[in-house]
Design a protein around this motif. Structure first.
Motif, short mmCIF file in Angstrom:
data_model
loop_
_atom_site.label_atom_id
_atom_site.label_comp_id
_atom_site.label_asym_id
_atom_site.label_seq_id
_atom_site.Cartn_x
_atom_site.Cartn_y
_atom_site.Cartn_z
N VAL B 152 0.86 -1.18 0.00
CA VAL B 152 0.00 0.00 0.00
C VAL B 152 0.90 1.23 0.00
CG1 VAL B 152 -1.72 1.28 1.32
CG2 VAL B 152 -1.84 -1.22 1.22
N PHE B 154 1.34 5.34 0.46
CA PHE B 154 0.68 6.50 1.08
C PHE B 154 1.27 7.79 0.52
CE2 PHE B 154 4.21 7.43 3.96
CZ PHE B 154 4.77 6.19 4.20
N ASP B 161 -2.26 10.60 6.07
CA ASP B 161 -2.64 9.70 4.97
C ASP B 161 -2.21 8.26 5.29
OD1 ASP B 161 -3.76 9.78 2.13
OD2 ASP B 161 -1.92 8.62 1.88
N LYS B 164 -4.68 6.87 7.78
CA LYS B 164 -5.93 6.52 7.10
C LYS B 164 -5.81 5.18 6.39
CE LYS B 164 -6.89 8.69 3.22
NZ LYS B 164 -7.04 9.90 2.41
N ARG B 165 -4.67 4.96 5.72
CA ARG B 165 -4.49 3.71 4.97
C ARG B 165 -4.26 2.51 5.89
NH1 ARG B 165 -4.52 5.33 -0.33
NH2 ARG B 165 -4.62 7.59 -0.27
N ARG B 167 -5.64 2.34 8.86
CA ARG B 167 -6.97 2.11 9.42
C ARG B 167 -7.83 1.31 8.44
NH1 ARG B 167 -11.36 4.08 8.16
NH2 ARG B 167 -10.50 5.81 6.95
N ARG B 168 -7.66 1.61 7.13
CA ARG B 168 -8.41 0.91 6.10
C ARG B 168 -8.12 -0.60 6.10
NH1 ARG B 168 -7.57 4.71 1.20
NH2 ARG B 168 -9.18 6.14 1.93
N LEU B 169 -6.90 -0.94 6.51
CA LEU B 169 -6.56 -2.37 6.56
C LEU B 169 -7.31 -3.03 7.71
CD1 LEU B 169 -2.74 -2.18 5.85
CD2 LEU B 169 -4.56 -2.81 4.26
#
Lengths: 83, 407
Positions: B152, B154, B161, B164-165, B167-169
C-alpha cells in the motif's frame, strides 16, 4: 455490467480527469497506459485517488494485473465486496 | 519482432534527449581529480552531483586502509558469505556500524540497493502488509515487487494519509511495515519522522527508515534524521549506504530485533551475491571512523549546503522545501531543464538532470549534491553559472529587461 459497475466506471473516469493530457473518450475497453499515455507513477497516483473515493486498499500487485478500465472496475468491485 | 522491440518508445525518448546535447545518462569523465573536480572533454569541471557528502573519496587514511587490505587480502572475496565464508573485515564493519547506531545487530550488503531490496522484501511475508511512501526510491519499489506482501502506497510525507491507509486495513491480521526515507533523494526534503512515529505507535506497525542520504548529514553524531528528531528508539530497522557519506559502495541494516540474525539465511539478496571486496570494507571502516572523529566535516557540509541553497534562492530559482545537501532547482518543463543542464556542463559544472517518471509530481529538476569538500569559491562559481544560464533561458528575469520596464 450492472448499476454498481457503471457507478465504478464513472468514478474511474472522473478520477482520471486531472491526469489526462487531452480530452479522450474512455470506455471499459480503454487501455490505461497505452491509450491514455499514463506512466507507471501516474497510474499509481490515480489509483490512490480511487482508494480514497471507495475507501478501500488497492495493493500495488493488484494494479499490475490491470490493463483496461474494465479490469480496474472489476478489481475495485471485488475489493469492495470484501470490506 | 526482436526481443527488445518493447523498448522502442523508450529508445525514441532517449534518442530525442540525446539529440539535444550531451547524453545525461552517460557522462564520461576522463579523470577524477578530487572529490569536487573532474576532467570532461579536456575541461576542468566542478562536480556538484556526486552524493559525496563528506568528500572522503580521496581521504589519505581511507586510501591507505584500502591499499593495505588490497595487498594483504587480495582483490575480492569471489563469493557470498554463506558459501565462501566471512573475512574479518566484514564482521569488524558490522560491529562498528552496530556500535555507531547503538544497536545489537548489523548486516552488511554489497550495495545499498540490495540492502533495501533484501531487508524489506524479507521482513514482510504474504500475510503481512508493506506501506511505502509514494516518493520512495526505486530500491524500495523493487523490494515491494520482489516481496510477497500486499503493498500500500501512502501520500508523500503525509502521516495522516498513512494513518488513514493503516486504518483501512482494519483488523486484518499480519504485521505492518512502514518504510520512509530520512532525506528524499530528488528534492532533499526530510520525512516528518516524529509524526510518523506517532502513527506507528498508535497502530502497532514496524518502522524502517532509509538513512541513505541523511547518514553523515543529519544528527549531532551523523546518525541521520532519527537522531536529529530524537526518535531512534522508535525506529525498528535502519538501512543505510556506504556509497554516499562513506565514499565507497555497499549497504547495511542495523536493528535491535532479537531475531535479526535469521535474516542471514533467509534474505536472498544477501545470500546469493558476492560479498564486498576487502579493500572496500577497509575504506568504509576508516571513513566511518573519520566521520565519527570529525564533526567538522558535517559542519562544513551544512555551511556549503546553505550557501548554495540560499544563493540559488536569492537568484529567484524555485527549490526544494529545505536547505539540505541535495539542492534541486525546479524548472518549468523538461526542455528547459535539458537545455540548462547542457549549458551548465559546457560551462564546467556537472550536476544531475532528473526527469519524470524518476521525479515526484512530474517535475523537471537540476539536482545538485553538495560536499564538505567544496570550497566556498566553488559554490559561488556554481551559483554564478546557474544565474547566467537561468537568465539566458529566460527562467530568471534579465537585469536589462527590468531596467527597460522601469523606464
Amino acid at each position: 455490467m450492472d448499476a454498481e459497475d457503471d457507478e465504478i466506471v464513472a468514478e474511474i473516469i472522473r478520477a482520471l480527469g486531472p491526469s489526462l493530457q487531452s480530452p479522450v473518450t474512455i470506455t471499459t475497453d480503454t487501455n490505461i497506459t497505452r491509450d491514455l499515455g499514463l506512466d507507471s507513477l501516474a497510474v499509481m497516483d490515480f489509483v490512490m485517488v480511487l482508494e480514497d473515493r471507495f475507501d478501500i486498499s488497492i495493493p500495488l500487485e493488484r494494479i499490475a494485473e490491470v490493463e483496461t478500465v474494465g479490469d480496474l472496475a472489476r478489481t475495485i468491485r471485488e475489493l469492495r465486496g470484501r470490506s | 519482432m526482436t526481443i527488445l522491440a518493447k523498448f522502442s518508445p523508450l529508445r525514441e525518448n532517449y534518442e530525442r534527449l540525446r539529440a539535444l546535447g550531451h547524453d545525461p545518462f552517460s557522462v564520461k569523465f576522463e579523470r577524477i581529480v578530487s572529490p569536487t573536480e573532474g576532467v570532461l572533454r579536456g575541461k576542468r569541471t566542478i562536480l556538484l552531483g556526486t552524493n559525496n557528502y563528506l568528500g572522503l573519496t580521496f581521504d589519505p587514511s581511507c586510501i591507505d586502509a584500502g591499499v593495505a587490505a588490497l595487498e594483504g587480502q587480495g582483490t575480492g572475496t569471489t563469493g557470498s558469505r554463506i558459501a565462501n565464508g566471512t573475512y574479518g573485515g566484514h564482521g569488524d564493519l558490522e560491529a562498528a556500524l552496530a556500535d555507531f547506531y547503538g544497536r545489537q545487530h548489523c548486516m552488511v550488503f554489497t550495495t545499498g540497493y540490495q540492502a533495501n531490496l533484501g531487508i524489506i522484501s524479507t521482513l514482510v511475508g504474504k500475510d503481512d502488509f508493506l506501506l511505502i511512501d509514494s516518493d520512495s526510491h526505486a530500491s524500495i519499489y523493487d523490494a515491494a515487487k520482489m516481496g510477497t506482501a500486499p503493498v500500500v502506497r501512502f501520500r508523500h510525507n503525509d502521516p495522516d494519509d498513512l494513518y488513514k491507509r493503516l486504518r483501512r486495513l482494519g483488523d486484518q491480521p499480519g504485521n505492518k511495515l512502514v518504510v520512509v526515507e530520512g532525506i528524499y533523494s530528488m528534492l532533499g526534503d526530510t520525512a516528518p519522522l516524529k509524526e510518523f512515529v506517532q502513527v506507528k505507535r498508535e497502530t502497532g506497525a514496524f518502522l524502517l527508515v532509509d538513512e541513505a542520504h541523511s547518514m553523515g548529514v543529519l544528527g549531532e553524531n551523523g546518525r541521520g534524521l532519527a537522531e536529529q528528531e530524537g526518535v531512534e528508539d522508535d525506529v525498528d530497522f535502519t538501512v543505510g549506504t556506504f556509497s554516499k557519506s562513506l565514499g565507497a559502495v555497499g549497504g547495511f541494516c542495523v536493528s535491535d530485533h532479537p531475531d535479526f540474525d535469521i535474516l542471514r539465511v533467509a534474505c536472498r539478496p544477501y545470500m546469493f551475491t558476492a560479498s564486498l571486496p576487502p579493500s572496500v570494507i577497509a575504506t568504509t571502516l576508516q571513513a566511518l571512523k573519520r566521520m565519527r572523529e570529525e564533526p567538522g566535516l558535517r559542519r562544513r557540509l551544512t555551511a556549503n549546503a546553505e550557501r548554495l541553497y540560499y544563493g540559488l534562492k536569492g537568484l529567484g530559482f524555485e527549490l526544494g522545501p529545505e536547505p539540505n545537501p541535495i539542492v534541486s532547482v525546479m524548472l518549468p518543463n523538461k526542455e528547459l531543464a535539458i537545455a540548462a543542464w547542457n549549458m551548465l556542463l559546457e560551462a564546467g559544472l556537472y550536476l544531475n538532470l532528473a526527469l519524470p517518471p524518476a521525479t515526484p509530481n512530474s517535475l523537471a529538476l537540476l539536482r545538485s549534491s553538495v560536499s564538505a569538500a567544496h570550497t566556498p569559491a566553488q559554490i559561488d562559481t556554481a551559483i554564478e553559472l546557474f544565474g547566467q544560464v537561468g537568465r539566458r533561458l529566460g527562467v530568471l528575469p534579465t537585469p536589462g529587461l527590468v531596467v527597460q520596464a522601469a523606464e
